[in-house]
Design an enzyme around this catalytic site. Structure first.
Site, PDB file in Angstrom:
ATOM      1  CD  GLU A  62      68.046  26.973  72.636  1.00 37.39           C
ATOM      2  OE1 GLU A  62      69.038  27.313  71.957  1.00 37.39           O
ATOM      3  OE2 GLU A  62      67.040  26.451  72.146  1.00 37.39           O
ATOM      4  CD  GLU A  72      68.554  25.298  64.479  1.00 40.51           C
ATOM      5  OE1 GLU A  72      68.946  24.364  65.218  1.00 40.51           O
ATOM      6  OE2 GLU A  72      68.953  26.464  64.606  1.00 40.51           O
ATOM      7  CG  HIS A  73      64.058  24.571  68.000  1.00 38.03           C
ATOM      8  ND1 HIS A  73      64.059  23.947  69.228  1.00 38.03           N
ATOM      9  CD2 HIS A  73      65.151  25.379  67.998  1.00 38.03           C
ATOM     10  CE1 HIS A  73      65.102  24.363  69.940  1.00 38.03           C
ATOM     11  NE2 HIS A  73      65.773  25.234  69.208  1.00 38.03           N
ATOM     12  CG  HIS A  89      66.807  29.443  67.651  1.00 38.79           C
ATOM     13  ND1 HIS A  89      65.986  29.335  68.750  1.00 38.79           N
ATOM     14  CD2 HIS A  89      67.772  28.515  67.818  1.00 38.79           C
ATOM     15  CE1 HIS A  89      66.445  28.396  69.547  1.00 38.79           C
ATOM     16  NE2 HIS A  89      67.523  27.862  69.015  1.00 38.79           N
TER      17      HIS A  89
END
Length: 456
Positions: free
Chosen positions: A151, A74-75, A71
């Site tokens: 997040e 991905e950022h 993840h």
């Protein structure tokens, strides 16, 4: 998993009628010399193309102590290359009238762009560039890590339902990497380094561990030539490591109770089940519809209408997971109702499913619902590509045409057999949320449905 939700990105979808023949007969697969698989589906009903790059790199590919790297990467994929600066990818796509986003799941990370067919060269060149030339800088890494930590706080720590679902998966999977959340444990996010991210990028972001899907208004040979020119010179890269360890059979019920600030009690049950590699996975798709497919479903009728115990009920079957996953039931109680009463009512319905044959009418309704959702969902180019990619990640894209025939073959006896084999107390993990009043005297956060979705 931060920019938009499922509802938003489905607004992108371009409606196009399905052909009467199966997708398998329409799709063309080609493989470049460097091992990059290219899956192409011409669809000329609208002058649009969706272009997607899939990496077989999800949370299942991570290691203990390094959770959340998929993840996080991905950022970072939007932080630029030597050719394009930070956030230039998104700006260029938008200037060309397109939409782009990305998502990380347990099994894969996917980057997708949807735009006019005459602009398809844009995502092809941009994606090829960042597959091999991503710039990973310490300053960007530290900033984005803080974004991911926030997040996680917002989506899990401050959401009692998401928190208990996370704990259920951690209890249900003790060996297999589905044990940890896609976003990672907070302690791991805080301590992994830029070097960890660079190592992960080199190991998983290469043609040997990726595939491309394009669906829309193009000529197959022409777009393949463009893809080959852009991606063909990228080195194949290392072969992915061995598969994730297999979870051992569960031999007894596991239970957990979570006390958090919330307005309503919440109950969740998760049963270990097979995926599409086993015919029983399709039977579970029908069972999902019987239990929670609309307001005439069994759990809705029993818990919401008849007993007035629940605000909503939901069932979910992990058919397209890479490894065997979970069949989940979740119920949000009405105020002043007890989770124990809800659990008793759910158990009665599960026992009925195991012992009594489903009527022909109820079975046909569940099959029709499953088939309609599968077929009409493919009215969009994006969803056609998404389904192809999910099947390819799970086993092979060609299995996409197995769905409707498999659903149609399900019998009442199959329902009883599969429910009796998998949907039993000794094979489940049960989580109960006990709501606590807000410490600050403000209304506690309500428990609302919150499915994992493909966004960054």
């Amino acid at each position: 998993m931060t920019r938009i939700g499922v509802v938003v990105f489905f607004l992108w979808l371009f409606a196009v009628p399905l052909s009467a023949e199966g997708l398998k007969e329409q799709v063309v697969e080609k493989v470049l010399p460097n091992g990059l698989k290219v899956i192409l589906l011409e669809n000329h009903k609208a002058p649009v193309v969706t272009f997607q790059v899939w990496y077989r790199a999800g949370s299942r590919n991570e290691a203990w102590g390094k959770t959340g790297l998929s993840h996080m990467l991905e950022h970072m994929m939007f932080k630029g290359t030597g050719k394009f600066g930070p956030e230039e990818f998104s700006r260029i796509v938008e200037e060309n009238g397109g939409n782009e986003n990305a998502g990380t799941t347990q099994d894969y990370t996917v980057y997708f762009t949807t735009l006019s067919q005459d602009r398809v060269e844009t995502p092809i060149s941009l994606e090829a560039d960042r597959m091999q030339n991503l710039l990973l800088k310490e300053e960007d890494f530290r900033t984005e890590r803080m974004v991911v930590m926030e997040e996680r706080r917002l989506r899990t720590a401050d959401n009692p339902q998401a928190y208990i679902e996370e704990q259920i998966e951690a209890a249900a999977f003790q060996i297999q990497p589905y044990h940890w959340p896609i976003i990672g444990w907070m302690e791991d996010i805080e301590r992994y380094t830029l070097d960890d991210l660079k190592t992960y990028y080199r190991a998983f972001y290469n043609p040997g561990n990726a595939f491309i899907i394009a669906v829309g208004d193009f000529r197959t040979e022409e777009i393949f030539e463009r893809i080959s020119k852009a991606f063909g010179s990228i080195p194949k890269g290392p072969v992915p490591g061995p598969s994730a360890p297999t979870e051992q059979p569960q031999t007894g019920e596991r239970r957990l109770v979570v006390k958090r600030e919330a307005e309503l009690p919440y109950l969740s049950m998760a049963y270990h089940v097979p995926n599409l590699r086993d015919p029983d996975g399709y039977v579970l798709e029908v069972i999902e519809g019987i239990l929670s497919g609309g307001k005439s479903s069994r759990l809705y009728e029993k818990l919401v209408r008849e007993k007035r115990l629940a605000l909503y009920v939901d069932a979910d079957n992990s058919l397209l997971s890479r490894d065997p996953g979970l069949f989940s039931l979740s119920v949000s109680a009405l105020a002043n109702k007890e989770a124990t009463d809800i659990e008793k009512a759910v158990d009665e319905e599960m026992e009925r499913l195991r012992k009594e044959p489903v009527s022909p009418e109820e079975l046909e309704k569940a099959k029709n619902q499953a088939e309609a959702a599968f077929v009409y969902g493919q009215d969009s180019l994006f969803y056609q590509a998404l389904l192809l990619g999910q099947h390819e990640t799970a086993v092979d894209w060609r299995r996409i045409d197995d769905y409707i025939p498999a659903i149609r073959r399900v019998t009442p006896q199959d329902i009883m057999r599969v429910a009796g084999r998998y949907l039993v107390p000794e094979n489940r993990t049960v989580g109960i949320l006990v709501p606590l009043p807000s410490k600050e005297g403000l209304p506690a956060r309500p428990v609302v449905p919150s499915k994992e979705h493909l966004t960054r």
